[in-house]
Scaffold this motif. Structure first.
Motif, short mmCIF file in Angstrom:
data_model
loop_
_atom_site.label_atom_id
_atom_site.label_comp_id
_atom_site.label_asym_id
_atom_site.label_seq_id
_atom_site.Cartn_x
_atom_site.Cartn_y
_atom_site.Cartn_z
N THR A 107 -47.82 38.20 21.85
CA THR A 107 -48.40 38.44 23.17
C THR A 107 -49.65 39.31 23.06
O THR A 107 -50.67 39.04 23.71
CB THR A 107 -47.37 39.10 24.10
OG1 THR A 107 -46.21 38.27 24.16
CG2 THR A 107 -47.93 39.33 25.49
N ALA A 108 -49.59 40.34 22.22
CA ALA A 108 -50.75 41.22 22.03
C ALA A 108 -51.92 40.44 21.42
O ALA A 108 -53.07 40.62 21.85
CB ALA A 108 -50.37 42.40 21.14
N CYS A 109 -51.64 39.57 20.47
CA CYS A 109 -52.71 38.76 19.85
C CYS A 109 -53.35 37.82 20.87
O CYS A 109 -54.57 37.65 20.89
CB CYS A 109 -52.17 37.97 18.67
SG CYS A 109 -51.81 38.97 17.23
N VAL A 110 -52.54 37.21 21.71
CA VAL A 110 -53.07 36.30 22.74
C VAL A 110 -53.93 37.05 23.74
O VAL A 110 -55.03 36.61 24.08
CB VAL A 110 -51.91 35.56 23.45
CG1 VAL A 110 -52.39 34.86 24.70
CG2 VAL A 110 -51.26 34.57 22.50
N ILE A 111 -53.46 38.22 24.18
CA ILE A 111 -54.25 39.01 25.14
C ILE A 111 -55.56 39.46 24.49
O ILE A 111 -56.63 39.39 25.13
CB ILE A 111 -53.43 40.21 25.65
CG1 ILE A 111 -52.29 39.70 26.54
CG2 ILE A 111 -54.31 41.21 26.39
CD1 ILE A 111 -51.30 40.75 26.95
N TYR A 112 -55.52 39.88 23.24
CA TYR A 112 -56.74 40.29 22.53
C TYR A 112 -57.74 39.14 22.46
O TYR A 112 -58.94 39.32 22.73
CB TYR A 112 -56.38 40.78 21.12
CG TYR A 112 -57.58 41.02 20.26
CD1 TYR A 112 -58.39 42.14 20.44
CD2 TYR A 112 -57.94 40.11 19.26
CE1 TYR A 112 -59.50 42.36 19.64
CE2 TYR A 112 -59.05 40.32 18.46
CZ TYR A 112 -59.83 41.44 18.66
OH TYR A 112 -60.93 41.65 17.87
N GLU A 113 -57.27 37.96 22.09
CA GLU A 113 -58.16 36.80 21.98
C GLU A 113 -58.72 36.40 23.34
O GLU A 113 -59.89 36.00 23.45
CB GLU A 113 -57.44 35.62 21.33
CG GLU A 113 -57.13 35.82 19.86
CD GLU A 113 -58.38 35.96 18.99
OE1 GLU A 113 -59.40 35.32 19.30
OE2 GLU A 113 -58.32 36.73 18.02
N LEU A 114 -57.92 36.49 24.40
CA LEU A 114 -58.41 36.17 25.74
C LEU A 114 -59.49 37.16 26.18
O LEU A 114 -60.51 36.76 26.75
CB LEU A 114 -57.27 36.16 26.75
CG LEU A 114 -56.34 34.96 26.69
CD1 LEU A 114 -55.14 35.17 27.60
CD2 LEU A 114 -57.08 33.69 27.07
N VAL A 115 -59.27 38.44 25.94
CA VAL A 115 -60.28 39.46 26.30
C VAL A 115 -61.55 39.24 25.47
O VAL A 115 -62.65 39.34 26.00
CB VAL A 115 -59.70 40.87 26.12
CG1 VAL A 115 -60.79 41.93 26.21
CG2 VAL A 115 -58.61 41.14 27.12
N VAL A 132 -65.19 38.47 27.36
CA VAL A 132 -66.28 39.44 27.34
C VAL A 132 -67.43 38.84 26.52
O VAL A 132 -67.25 38.51 25.36
CB VAL A 132 -65.81 40.78 26.73
CG1 VAL A 132 -66.98 41.76 26.61
CG2 VAL A 132 -64.69 41.38 27.55
N PRO A 133 -68.61 38.72 27.11
CA PRO A 133 -69.73 38.15 26.37
C PRO A 133 -70.20 39.09 25.27
O PRO A 133 -70.17 40.31 25.40
CB PRO A 133 -70.83 37.98 27.43
CG PRO A 133 -70.45 38.89 28.54
CD PRO A 133 -68.97 39.06 28.48
N GLN A 134 -70.62 38.50 24.16
CA GLN A 134 -71.12 39.28 23.03
C GLN A 134 -72.56 39.67 23.29
O GLN A 134 -73.35 38.90 23.81
CB GLN A 134 -71.04 38.43 21.74
CG GLN A 134 -69.64 38.02 21.34
CD GLN A 134 -68.80 39.19 20.89
OE1 GLN A 134 -69.32 40.09 20.22
NE2 GLN A 134 -67.53 39.21 21.26
N LYS A 135 -72.93 40.91 22.91
CA LYS A 135 -74.30 41.37 23.05
C LYS A 135 -75.14 40.79 21.92
O LYS A 135 -74.74 40.83 20.76
CB LYS A 135 -74.38 42.90 23.01
CG LYS A 135 -73.76 43.55 24.20
CD LYS A 135 -73.95 45.04 24.12
CE LYS A 135 -73.33 45.72 25.33
NZ LYS A 135 -73.50 47.17 25.30
#
Length: 83
Positions: free
Chosen positions: A66-74, A78-81
Motif C-alpha cells: 500500500t505504501a509503494c502504491v501511494i508513493y508511486e501515485l504521488v 506531482v510534476p517534475q521540475k
C-alpha cells in the motif's frame, strides 16, 4: 520408431501400476473443534505460531504494498521540475 513407442507405453503402464496408495487421515473434525472453541482468540490466530507468523507476514506485505502504491501515485501526480 514404433518399437520406441511400444516401450514407452509399457514403461508408463508399469509406473502407474506400481504407485502406492496412501491412506490419508481425515483431520477436519479435529480442526473444527479447534476453530469452533470459544476461547476469545481471533480465528486467524487459533492455528498456533504458524498462523501468527503468516498473519504478520501478510499484514506486513500489505502495508508495504500500500505504501509503494501511494508513493508511486504521488510521484506520478506531482510534476517534475525541469532544470
Amino acid at each position: 520408431m514404433f518399437r520406441h513407442i511400444l516401450t514407452l507405453q509399457q514403461v508408463s503402464r508399469r509406473q502407474i501400476s506400481r504407485t502406492v496408495h496412501r491412506q490419508l487421515m481425515n483431520k477436519v473434525p479435529e480442526k473444527q473443534k479447534l476453530f469452533q472453541e470459544a476461547n476469545g482468540m481471533p480465528v486467524h490466530l487459533k492455528g498456533g505460531v504458524s498462523d501468527a507468523v503468516l498473519y504478520r507476514a501478510t499484514m506486513g506485505l500489505t502495508v508495504m504494498g500500500t505504501a509503494c502504491v501511494i508513493y508511486e501515485l504521488v510521484k506520478a501526480a506531482v510534476p517534475q521540475k525541469k532544470d
